[in-house]
Write an enzyme that holds these catalytic residues in place. Structure first.
Site, mmCIF file in Angstrom:
data_model
loop_
_atom_site.group_PDB
_atom_site.id
_atom_site.type_symbol
_atom_site.label_atom_id
_atom_site.label_comp_id
_atom_site.label_asym_id
_atom_site.label_seq_id
_atom_site.Cartn_x
_atom_site.Cartn_y
_atom_site.Cartn_z
ATOM 1 N N LYS A 116 -3.173 5.336 -3.142
ATOM 2 C CA LYS A 116 -4.220 6.130 -2.524
ATOM 3 C C LYS A 116 -4.720 7.137 -3.548
ATOM 4 O O LYS A 116 -3.921 7.671 -4.345
ATOM 5 C CB LYS A 116 -3.654 6.882 -1.309
ATOM 6 C CG LYS A 116 -3.152 5.963 -0.223
ATOM 7 C CD LYS A 116 -4.301 5.257 0.392
ATOM 8 C CE LYS A 116 -3.827 4.296 1.454
ATOM 9 N NZ LYS A 116 -4.963 3.668 2.130
ATOM 10 N N SER A 126 0.858 -1.184 0.000
ATOM 11 C CA SER A 126 0.000 0.000 0.000
ATOM 12 C C SER A 126 0.893 1.233 0.000
ATOM 13 O O SER A 126 1.705 1.406 0.916
ATOM 14 C CB SER A 126 -0.886 0.012 1.242
ATOM 15 O OG SER A 126 -1.619 1.209 1.290
ATOM 16 N N LYS A 165 -1.192 -1.065 -4.337
ATOM 17 C CA LYS A 165 -2.352 -0.257 -3.919
ATOM 18 C C LYS A 165 -1.890 1.177 -3.812
ATOM 19 O O LYS A 165 -0.917 1.452 -3.093
ATOM 20 C CB LYS A 165 -2.879 -0.767 -2.582
ATOM 21 C CG LYS A 165 -3.855 0.149 -1.855
ATOM 22 C CD LYS A 165 -4.543 -0.601 -0.735
ATOM 23 C CE LYS A 165 -4.764 0.251 0.489
ATOM 24 N NZ LYS A 165 -5.461 -0.499 1.582
ATOM 25 N N ASP A 172 -7.264 3.053 -3.261
ATOM 26 C CA ASP A 172 -7.990 3.204 -1.992
ATOM 27 C C ASP A 172 -8.308 4.682 -1.803
ATOM 28 O O ASP A 172 -7.408 5.512 -1.767
ATOM 29 C CB ASP A 172 -7.127 2.695 -0.824
ATOM 30 C CG ASP A 172 -7.881 2.707 0.503
ATOM 31 O OD1 ASP A 172 -7.307 2.223 1.503
ATOM 32 O OD2 ASP A 172 -9.034 3.172 0.528
ATOM 33 N N LYS A 220 -9.830 -6.227 8.114
ATOM 34 C CA LYS A 220 -8.797 -5.758 9.045
ATOM 35 C C LYS A 220 -9.196 -6.265 10.434
ATOM 36 O O LYS A 220 -10.285 -5.938 10.936
ATOM 37 C CB LYS A 220 -8.725 -4.233 9.076
ATOM 38 C CG LYS A 220 -8.139 -3.627 7.804
ATOM 39 C CD LYS A 220 -8.059 -2.115 7.918
ATOM 40 C CE LYS A 220 -7.435 -1.505 6.683
ATOM 41 N NZ LYS A 220 -7.430 -0.029 6.737
ATOM 42 N N ASP A 229 -13.970 -1.332 3.118
ATOM 43 C CA ASP A 229 -13.017 -1.361 4.233
ATOM 44 C C ASP A 229 -13.740 -0.772 5.444
ATOM 45 O O ASP A 229 -14.403 -1.488 6.193
ATOM 46 C CB ASP A 229 -11.758 -0.563 3.832
ATOM 47 C CG ASP A 229 -10.746 -0.369 4.964
ATOM 48 O OD1 ASP A 229 -9.658 0.149 4.694
ATOM 49 O OD2 ASP A 229 -11.039 -0.738 6.121
ATOM 50 N N GLY A 239 -4.158 -3.591 6.253
ATOM 51 C CA GLY A 239 -3.198 -3.271 7.306
ATOM 52 C C GLY A 239 -3.487 -1.914 7.916
ATOM 53 O O GLY A 239 -4.226 -1.115 7.350
ATOM 54 N N GLU A 272 -11.215 0.880 -3.425
ATOM 55 C CA GLU A 272 -11.503 0.602 -2.008
ATOM 56 C C GLU A 272 -12.167 1.809 -1.360
ATOM 57 O O GLU A 272 -11.671 2.940 -1.476
ATOM 58 C CB GLU A 272 -10.189 0.261 -1.291
ATOM 59 C CG GLU A 272 -10.320 -0.200 0.128
ATOM 60 C CD GLU A 272 -8.963 -0.527 0.756
ATOM 61 O OE1 GLU A 272 -7.964 -0.679 0.026
ATOM 62 O OE2 GLU A 272 -8.913 -0.620 1.993
HETATM 63 O O1 LIG Z 1 -0.527 -1.331 6.759
HETATM 64 C C1 LIG Z 1 -0.506 -1.059 5.548
HETATM 65 O O2 LIG Z 1 0.479 -1.150 4.839
HETATM 66 C C2 LIG Z 1 -1.778 -0.524 4.930
HETATM 67 C C3 LIG Z 1 -1.872 0.920 5.214
HETATM 68 C C4 LIG Z 1 -3.112 1.453 4.595
HETATM 69 O O3 LIG Z 1 -3.283 1.359 3.402
HETATM 70 C C5 LIG Z 1 -4.081 2.067 5.438
HETATM 71 C C6 LIG Z 1 -3.860 2.165 6.774
HETATM 72 C C7 LIG Z 1 -4.776 2.888 7.596
HETATM 73 C C8 LIG Z 1 -5.790 3.572 7.038
HETATM 74 C C9 LIG Z 1 -5.720 3.835 5.628
HETATM 75 O O4 LIG Z 1 -4.780 4.834 5.444
HETATM 76 C C10 LIG Z 1 -5.262 2.663 4.784
HETATM 77 C C11 LIG Z 1 -6.409 1.739 4.479
HETATM 78 O O5 LIG Z 1 -7.536 2.234 4.495
HETATM 79 O O6 LIG Z 1 -6.221 0.568 4.132
HETATM 80 MG MG LIG Z 2 -8.563 1.130 3.113
#
Ligand SMILES: O=C(O)CCC(=O)C1=CC=C[C@@H](O)[C@@H]1C(=O)O
Ligand SMILES: [Mg+2]
Length: 369
Positions: free
Chosen positions: A164, A136, A162, A189, A263, A239, A291, A214
């Site tokens: 953002k 991510s 992934k 995402d 999660k 999510d 995550g 996402e």
């Molecule tokens: O732990 C990782 O590598 C995933 C991090 C990540 O994409 C996210 C972590 C926390 C909130 C969001 O920003 C995003 C998610 O939504 O998945």
């Molecule tokens: Mg997410």
């Protein structure tokens, strides 16, 4: 289970680099570790993934500490479970506060697996000994910086990228990544950055063959997501909207999304995560493990749940070195050719680095029976 004490630790670790999403940036990561000891002196560990501020959901490090101290730890110590699967029911009268529940329930699962001398993943019914992982990537200041990040992790073998997105950092960004990497497994995402008014704009992403988008809409919505899914080709992955197997059942019934990011912290623990997995398997809906920038302890729990058969898409459980100069576990989580070898040792399967845990502990408190 004969429980003796629970210790909470408020932790602060600096991420290797700031991680920016549509709702903010994390660099110094505050989180809570939970250690539970039994009367034999054995330990189980869990990690609360709530952030400093209530930007991802309504929980924070402060609320998690309070709910654990005032409600969840007393309930657990007064009614020790015979099996970790009972903890979710014990906590049910306490509304929401899923990340607090998940941290303590996860520690109980780890302790149980240690006491049974079994790997946590086997106790959960996992079947995989190798899991596919993706990465991510946060929002960067320029597209070129993002492309360099994508290049780095594609070269490292990660099975899915992934990125953002948010208004002003979406179509052109996705187009640039897709143009440079025409065949990678790519997803976006949005972390609830859009509304139904953006439907036509989001439909423009259909041409880039994303695996999924996402959580494009509100964090607590499944109605508008169902409307949007009828107007875009790209599968929606939920999510933030999904906190329980009941949420998942309703969302799938409405066709609000066609993939679920499970999660463990968001849904209240491993038992509920498994229930959501089982529901989705029954309905032919793929799931993957998201995550929350966890330390190796939370990362180890994510690896364990990902061994269940329905986790058919690469998750966000990247290597420790993606986030941390030094992690709290040994060996650290490593990724080779886009996969993680699941450790076959008792409990979460990694040893704790107590010296590092102490080094990053801001303060702690122990609660005894
Ligand atoms: O732990 C990782 O590598 C995933 C991090 C990540 O994409 C996210 C972590 C926390 C909130 C969001 O920003 C995003 C998610 O939504 O998945
Ligand atoms: Mg997410």
């Amino acid at each position: 289970m004969r429980l003796a004490a629970v210790t909470l630790r408020a932790m602060r670790m600096r991420l290797k680099a700031p991680f920016t999403t549509s709702f903010g940036t994390e660099w110094d990561k505050d989180f809570i570790l939970v250690e539970i000891k039994d009367t034999e002196g054995r330990s189980g560990w869990g990690e609360a993934v709530a952030m400093k501020a209530p930007l991802y959901n309504e929980e924070t490090v402060g609320t998690v500490w309070l709910i654990l101290k005032e409600f969840l730890i007393p309930a657990l110590l007064q009614q020790p479970p015979g099996h970790p699967r009972e903890v979710a029911g014990l906590f049910r009268p306490i509304r929401r506060n899923y990340m607090a529940k998940a941290a303590l329930e996860g520690a109980v699962w780890d302790l149980y697996a240690v006491a049974e001398n079994m790997p946590l993943y086997r106790v959960l019914g996992g079947t995989r000994t190798v899991i596919d992982v993706g990465i991510s990537l946060g929002i960067e200041s320029t597209v070129d910086k993002l492309l360099a990040q994508v290049e780095k992790y594609v070269a490292a073998g990660y099975k899915r990228i992934k990125i953002k997105i948010k208004p002003g950092w979406d179509i052109d960004t996705v187009a640039a990544v897709r143009q440079r990497f025409p065949s990678i497994q790519l997803m976006a995402d949005a972390n609830s950055a859009y509304t139904l008014a953006d439907s036509a704009h989001l439909a423009a992403l259909d041409q880039y063959n994303l695996m999924m988008i996402e959580q494009p809409l509100a964090h607590d919505d499944i109605i508008d997501h169902a409307v949007l899914q009828k107007n875009i080709q790209t599968p929606i992955c939920l999510d933030e909207s999904i906190h329980s197997v009941e949420d998942a059942r309703k969302a799938l019934t409405l066709d609000s999304g066609r993939i679920i990011n499970i999660k463990v912290g968001r849904v209240g623990g491993l038992t509920e995560a498994k229930a959501i997995h089982d529901l989705c398997v029954g309905r032919g809906i793929p799931v993957w493990c998201g995550g929350m920038l966890e330390s190796g302890i939370g990362r180890a729990h994510n690896i364990a749940i990902t061994t269940l058969p329905g986790f058919t898409l690469p998750g966000d459980t990247a290597a420790s070195s993606r986030y941390w100069e030094e992690d709290l576990i040994e060996p650290e989580v490593t990724v080779q050719d886009g996969v993680i070898e699941v450790p076959d040792r008792p409990g979460i399967g990694y040893a704790l680095c107590h010296e590092r845990i102490d080094k990053y502990t801001l303060y702690s408190e122990t609660f005894r029976i």
